[in-house]
Design a protein around this motif. Structure first.
Motif, PDB file in Angstrom:
ATOM      1  N   LEU A  37       0.824  -1.202   0.000  1.00 33.41           N
ATOM      2  CA  LEU A  37       0.000   0.000   0.000  1.00 33.41           C
ATOM      3  C   LEU A  37       0.859   1.253   0.000  1.00 33.41           C
ATOM      4  CD1 LEU A  37       0.006   1.186   3.197  1.00 33.41           C
ATOM      5  CD2 LEU A  37      -1.443  -0.790   3.511  1.00 33.41           C
ATOM      6  N   HIS A  38       0.245   2.347  -0.437  1.00 34.30           N
ATOM      7  CA  HIS A  38       0.915   3.646  -0.414  1.00 34.30           C
ATOM      8  C   HIS A  38       0.753   4.255   0.969  1.00 34.30           C
ATOM      9  CE1 HIS A  38       1.684   7.939  -1.329  1.00 34.30           C
ATOM     10  NE2 HIS A  38       2.459   7.463  -2.290  1.00 34.30           N
ATOM     11  N   ALA A  39       1.694   5.109   1.348  1.00 35.31           N
ATOM     12  CA  ALA A  39       1.648   5.738   2.663  1.00 35.31           C
ATOM     13  C   ALA A  39       0.362   6.535   2.882  1.00 35.31           C
ATOM     14  CB  ALA A  39       2.861   6.646   2.836  1.00 35.31           C
ATOM     15  N   SER A  40      -0.282   6.989   1.807  1.00 34.30           N
ATOM     16  CA  SER A  40      -1.529   7.732   1.950  1.00 34.30           C
ATOM     17  C   SER A  40      -2.622   6.890   2.588  1.00 34.30           C
ATOM     18  CB  SER A  40      -2.002   8.247   0.588  1.00 34.30           C
ATOM     19  OG  SER A  40      -2.217   7.166  -0.302  1.00 34.30           O
ATOM     20  N   ALA A  41      -2.520   5.554   2.459  1.00 31.60           N
ATOM     21  CA  ALA A  41      -3.512   4.648   3.035  1.00 31.60           C
ATOM     22  C   ALA A  41      -3.131   4.181   4.436  1.00 31.60           C
ATOM     23  CB  ALA A  41      -3.701   3.427   2.122  1.00 31.60           C
ATOM     24  N   TYR A  42      -1.964   4.598   4.912  1.00 36.99           N
ATOM     25  CA  TYR A  42      -1.521   4.241   6.265  1.00 36.99           C
ATOM     26  C   TYR A  42      -2.136   5.223   7.250  1.00 36.99           C
ATOM     27  CZ  TYR A  42       1.534   3.894  10.341  1.00 36.99           C
ATOM     28  OH  TYR A  42       2.011   3.770  11.616  1.00 36.99           O
ATOM     29  N   GLY A  68      11.897  10.012   2.475  1.00 38.70           N
ATOM     30  CA  GLY A  68      11.415  11.328   2.867  1.00 38.70           C
ATOM     31  C   GLY A  68      10.913  11.336   4.302  1.00 38.70           C
ATOM     32  N   ASN A  69      10.325  12.457   4.703  1.00 38.70           N
ATOM     33  CA  ASN A  69       9.860  12.575   6.080  1.00 38.70           C
ATOM     34  C   ASN A  69       8.794  11.544   6.426  1.00 38.70           C
ATOM     35  OD1 ASN A  69      11.180  14.978   7.439  1.00 38.70           O
ATOM     36  ND2 ASN A  69      10.554  15.909   5.500  1.00 38.70           N
ATOM     37  N   THR A  70       7.878  11.282   5.510  1.00 43.56           N
ATOM     38  CA  THR A  70       6.829  10.304   5.783  1.00 43.56           C
ATOM     39  C   THR A  70       7.416   8.912   5.926  1.00 43.56           C
ATOM     40  OG1 THR A  70       5.179  11.624   4.613  1.00 43.56           O
ATOM     41  CG2 THR A  70       4.689   9.297   4.933  1.00 43.56           C
ATOM     42  N   GLY A  71       8.312   8.541   5.008  1.00 45.01           N
ATOM     43  CA  GLY A  71       8.930   7.221   5.091  1.00 45.01           C
ATOM     44  C   GLY A  71       9.680   7.023   6.392  1.00 45.01           C
ATOM     45  N   CYS A  72      10.415   8.053   6.834  1.00 44.23           N
ATOM     46  CA  CYS A  72      11.162   7.956   8.090  1.00 44.23           C
ATOM     47  C   CYS A  72      10.208   7.843   9.275  1.00 44.23           C
ATOM     48  CB  CYS A  72      12.072   9.165   8.248  1.00 44.23           C
ATOM     49  SG  CYS A  72      13.444   9.199   7.073  1.00 44.23           S
ATOM     50  N   GLU A  81      11.795 -10.867   3.121  1.00 40.02           N
ATOM     51  CA  GLU A  81      10.439 -11.410   3.003  1.00 40.02           C
ATOM     52  C   GLU A  81       9.482 -10.699   3.960  1.00 40.02           C
ATOM     53  OE1 GLU A  81      10.154 -15.628   3.163  1.00 40.02           O
ATOM     54  OE2 GLU A  81      11.543 -15.935   1.488  1.00 40.02           O
ATOM     55  N   PRO A  82       9.073  -9.498   3.607  1.00 43.58           N
ATOM     56  CA  PRO A  82       8.080  -8.785   4.427  1.00 43.58           C
ATOM     57  C   PRO A  82       6.681  -9.316   4.130  1.00 43.58           C
ATOM     58  CG  PRO A  82       8.621  -7.472   2.511  1.00 43.58           C
ATOM     59  CD  PRO A  82       9.476  -8.713   2.429  1.00 43.58           C
ATOM     60  N   ASP A  83       5.778  -9.107   5.060  1.00 45.37           N
ATOM     61  CA  ASP A  83       4.374  -9.388   4.728  1.00 45.37           C
ATOM     62  C   ASP A  83       3.571  -8.096   4.543  1.00 45.37           C
ATOM     63  OD1 ASP A  83       4.187 -10.792   8.034  1.00 45.37           O
ATOM     64  OD2 ASP A  83       4.143  -8.675   7.473  1.00 45.37           O
ATOM     65  N   LEU A  84       4.234  -6.948   4.739  1.00 40.38           N
ATOM     66  CA  LEU A  84       3.615  -5.649   4.472  1.00 40.38           C
ATOM     67  C   LEU A  84       4.671  -4.720   3.881  1.00 40.38           C
ATOM     68  CD1 LEU A  84       1.357  -3.490   4.745  1.00 40.38           C
ATOM     69  CD2 LEU A  84       2.159  -3.102   7.091  1.00 40.38           C
ATOM     70  N   VAL A  85       4.349  -4.135   2.724  1.00 39.82           N
ATOM     71  CA  VAL A  85       5.219  -3.142   2.092  1.00 39.82           C
ATOM     72  C   VAL A  85       4.462  -1.834   2.008  1.00 39.82           C
ATOM     73  CG1 VAL A  85       6.484  -2.490   0.014  1.00 39.82           C
ATOM     74  CG2 VAL A  85       6.448  -4.884   0.743  1.00 39.82           C
ATOM     75  N   ILE A  86       5.069  -0.765   2.541  1.00 39.10           N
ATOM     76  CA  ILE A  86       4.459   0.562   2.497  1.00 39.10           C
ATOM     77  C   ILE A  86       5.349   1.462   1.647  1.00 39.10           C
ATOM     78  CG2 ILE A  86       3.675   2.562   3.820  1.00 39.10           C
ATOM     79  CD1 ILE A  86       3.278   0.720   6.207  1.00 39.10           C
ATOM     80  N   ALA A  87       4.766   2.023   0.594  1.00 41.94           N
ATOM     81  CA  ALA A  87       5.507   2.903  -0.313  1.00 41.94           C
ATOM     82  C   ALA A  87       5.264   4.359   0.069  1.00 41.94           C
ATOM     83  CB  ALA A  87       5.085   2.652  -1.755  1.00 41.94           C
ATOM     84  N   ALA A  88       6.262   4.970   0.681  1.00 43.25           N
ATOM     85  CA  ALA A  88       6.202   6.395   1.011  1.00 43.25           C
ATOM     86  C   ALA A  88       6.924   7.150  -0.092  1.00 43.25           C
ATOM     87  CB  ALA A  88       6.819   6.652   2.378  1.00 43.25           C
ATOM     88  N   THR A  89       6.347   7.120  -1.271  1.00 41.71           N
ATOM     89  CA  THR A  89       7.009   7.588  -2.483  1.00 41.71           C
ATOM     90  C   THR A  89       6.405   8.886  -3.018  1.00 41.71           C
ATOM     91  OG1 THR A  89       5.639   5.930  -3.629  1.00 41.71           O
ATOM     92  CG2 THR A  89       7.931   5.372  -3.208  1.00 41.71           C
TER      93      THR A  89
END
Length: 447
Positions: free
Chosen positions: A170-175, A192-196, A316-324
């Motif tokens: 999911l994208h960080a906007s959905a977190y 970026g700041n959101t990813g950190c 091997e994550p089970d959740l990937v968050i894209a703060a892109t």
């Protein structure tokens, strides 16, 4: 009424699109110049991105300002003195709600109404078509000008990654809440700041955390010398310290506080301080040092349950968050009205004024080193309002101002020494930008 059937003529009124922070200050400053204003907001309340109940808000439950309170507030409406240095997003929303109430802005906003299109119809006028977000009948009204304040942090920029991923992506906007992280193996993409911020929250909740970045960054603490870091930087800017000296001081502060960050697995920055938008985070290094976050390079591809990294490693994550990040979107405007490039970047004077349409402006399309967006959007909208007033009162002088401004070199107000990435499209040096705005405002004063 208009000569065009079905089009209601609002004569000298101005249409504002969006009732977030930028839209609200645009309404206020247009009203102070005597304009009637109709603001259209697709949600049912003010606040824009800072109202996390809104569908398009990128805010999560734990979001705080990364700029300090005195440098975030509007210049004519201070935040309470007893608020913390870095207010929570709920406080920012309450601040915007009180701002709207104090200046009586709500009566000029049509809530639950989205703009379908804004079309120039000659003589600087615009036909604006609206409807409710769920559909229904459309309505068209004619305005003397259009001010766009729809924000630029709501349309997610998803990374293009080869392959398929079996886990959740999911994208960080959905977190929205750290509960989604608990007990999971989490990969956060984006430096970026959101990813950190998300990586730090994951370090406190998840079973394992990887933080993927394409390049090295300069990480600024939230406090320097006992003061919020942006306030210290603002002092250096006011003192007009040369860039090389500010860069040297920045490096010294990082060296004495965190030391060599490459020992935590972070790549060495490929640029100097202040050549990217500041990363303000005091906790990332802490959790790297405690082994709760593992720094990894960019993602090469997805492979079922695994993620292959550019250095050949597989996790091997089970959740990937894209703060892109996000891309600016102006769905209601034809691309040529803002001179959009093929990749969607608008070409606007001062990131505000459409070059070929003098009654079309955008407010809030900025990123600055210091201060934050609210005061810059305020002065932007003051300039827009005074420009529209001068164009009405003295069109000959307004044309002369426009001709002078059109020759102003880009380097006077846009930061040249930044990484050439979409994230830095709207980056400005606040000192230089405010200086140019001040010069423009003086030209717009009544003769």
């Amino acid at each position: 009424m208009s000569d065009t059937p079905g089009v209601a003529d609002r004569r000298d009124a101005v249409c504002v699109i969006g009732a977030g922070a930028s839209g609200l200050t645009a309404i206020k400053n247009l009203r102070e110049q005597g304009f009637a204003v109709d603001c259209y907001e697709r949600e049912t309340s003010v606040g824009g991105a800072w109202n996390w109940r809104h569908d398009r808000s990128p805010i999560s439950s734990s979001t705080h300002l990364i700029s300090s309170r005195p440098l975030t507030e509007f210049p004519d409406f201070p935040m309470p003195d007893d608020w913390p240095d870095y207010p929570h997003h709920s406080q920012v929303l309450s601040y915007l709600e009180r701002y709207a109430e104090h200046f009586g802005l709500g009566e000029h906003v049509w809530f639950g109404t989205e703009v379908v299109s804004a079309v120039p119809v000659g003589d600087g006028r615009w036909d604006v078509t609206t409807r409710s977000p769920g559909g229904g009948a459309e309505r068209t009204q004619r305005y003397a000008a259009v001010v766009v304040a729809n924000g630029h942090n709501w349309s997610p920029r998803m990374p293009e990654i080869e392959g398929e991923f079996r886990g959740r992506f999911l994208h960080a906007s959905a977190y929205k809440n750290p509960a989604i992280l608990r007990g999971r193996r989490v990969l956060v993409i984006g430096g970026g700041n959101t990813g950190c911020d998300i990586a730090v929250e994951a370090a406190q909740q998840a079973a394992e955390v990887w933080h993927s970045t394409r390049r090295g960054y300069w990480y600024a603490p939230k406090y320097v010398l006992g003061r919020p870091a942006d306030q210290v930087n603002a002092v250096m800017l006011r003192l007009r310290l040369p860039l090389w000296l500010r860069q040297w001081l920045y490096k010294r502060s990082v060296a004495t506080s965190a030391g060599d960050l490459t020992r935590y697995g972070l790549p060495e920055p490929d640029h100097r301080p202040y050549e990217t938008h500041p990363i303000v985070n005091s906790q990332l290094v802490y959790y790297l040092g405690h082994g709760r976050i593992t720094a990894v390079p960019d993602v090469a591809r997805f492979d079922d349950a695994a993620v292959e990294l550019t250095d050949g490693r597989r996790v091997e994550p089970d959740l990937v968050i894209a703060a892109t990040g996000y891309r600016p979107q102006f769905e209601f405007l034809a691309p040529e009205l803002l001179d959009l490039t093929e990749d969607g970047r608008p070409d606007l004077h001062l990131h505000a004024f459409a070059r070929r349409h003098p009654t079309l402006a955008v407010v809030g399309l900025l990123q600055a080193d210091s201060p934050a967006l609210f005061p810059l959007a305020h002065w932007q909208s003051v300039a827009v309002a005074r420009w529209l007033r001068l164009r009405t009162a003295d069109p000959v002088r307004a044309a002369a101002v426009q001709q002078t401004e059109s020759r102003r070199p880009l380097e006077q107000w846009s930061r040249a020494r930044v990484m050439p990435t979409p994230r830095h499209w709207f980056e400005v040096s606040s000192t230089d930008y405010l200086k140019v705005l001040d010069e423009l405002l003086k030209r717009l004063e009544p003769a």
